[in-house]
Scaffold this active site. Sequence first.
Site, mmCIF file in Angstrom:
data_model
loop_
_atom_site.group_PDB
_atom_site.id
_atom_site.type_symbol
_atom_site.label_atom_id
_atom_site.label_comp_id
_atom_site.label_asym_id
_atom_site.label_seq_id
_atom_site.Cartn_x
_atom_site.Cartn_y
_atom_site.Cartn_z
ATOM 1 C CG MET A 1 -8.659 7.230 6.308
ATOM 2 S SD MET A 1 -9.652 5.933 5.556
ATOM 3 C CE MET A 1 -10.184 5.026 6.996
ATOM 4 C CG ASP B 1 -2.084 -0.765 1.212
ATOM 5 O OD1 ASP B 1 -2.369 -1.291 0.138
ATOM 6 O OD2 ASP B 1 -2.780 -0.862 2.244
ATOM 7 C CE LYS C 1 -8.339 0.921 -1.709
ATOM 8 N NZ LYS C 1 -7.586 -0.244 -1.276
#
Length: 271
Positions: A171, A37, A59
């Site tokens: 996030m 990642d 991502k």
Amino acid sequence: MTKIGRVSLVGAGPGDPDLLTRKAFQRLQEADWILYDRLVSDEIQSLFPAHCRTESVGKCAGKPSIKQVDICKRLIQLASSGHTVCRLKGGDPFVFGRGGEELLALQAEGIEVDVVPGITAALGCAASTQIPLTHRGLSQGFTSITAHGARALDHDWHALVALQHTLVFYMGIESAILVQRELLNAGMASTMPVAIVERGTQKNQRVINGCLQDLSALIVRHDVESPALLVIGEVTALPTELALPFEQHFSASAGERIKTPSYQSGIHHLL
Ligand code: SAH
């Protein structure tokens, strides 16, 4: 008969390579393919064995990037062709890591999977900033929550505030303004201490302390970048209160301060 491969879903922890578990390190050595990642730090990437083929499947929020379904397909394809795959994820694979989706997709194809836990960002950042997530008399628990798509997620903000837990938002940089508004509307004190931890445990870690009423302004003012955690609760003021003799960088506005890497080296001097 074709050789059947296998996949290990491995947590890389929050970035400091010394926080990789022995088992995670072992899975890296055993693999012939590593799919990793964007959150996997450069220092950890430098530990990838030379014999391995590697592929970044990072991502990036808000930007076009590889879809989860395509990552699952790629894992299935590699394992079905006999490869030993290490699927390396930031933090822990099962904490906001979509590890469950990959596990189910691989199991549905009859592919052997094992899961290696990693230190999740909340724990890594708490340790590296010396913020105890629970503390007698201040916080009887902590709750980790995603702030990604917070509008759609429709958290019960009153319930969150009523818990009186330390709240850790993953996030949360993009939606900090929403988190701030919802917590204030649900009755949390505007003076509640907060800490924003950017690149926790890494050499260029930054910690910004302030109050809930300033949360989103602090992010803009200090140009906070992902990955960063929002930690909200009385415990975030503890390192400040303990007044450790590390170098401190005070900003112009009252009660707000940033700790930069010199803070970390200060801590090292103490040990
Ligand atoms: N599986 C990961 C979380 C993935 S979600 C884990 O267990 O930690 C991605 C979010 O994790 C980022 O947006 C950020 O909020 C948080 N995060 C991951 N690594 C971080 C770090 N080193 N410092 C601060 N936050 C981090």
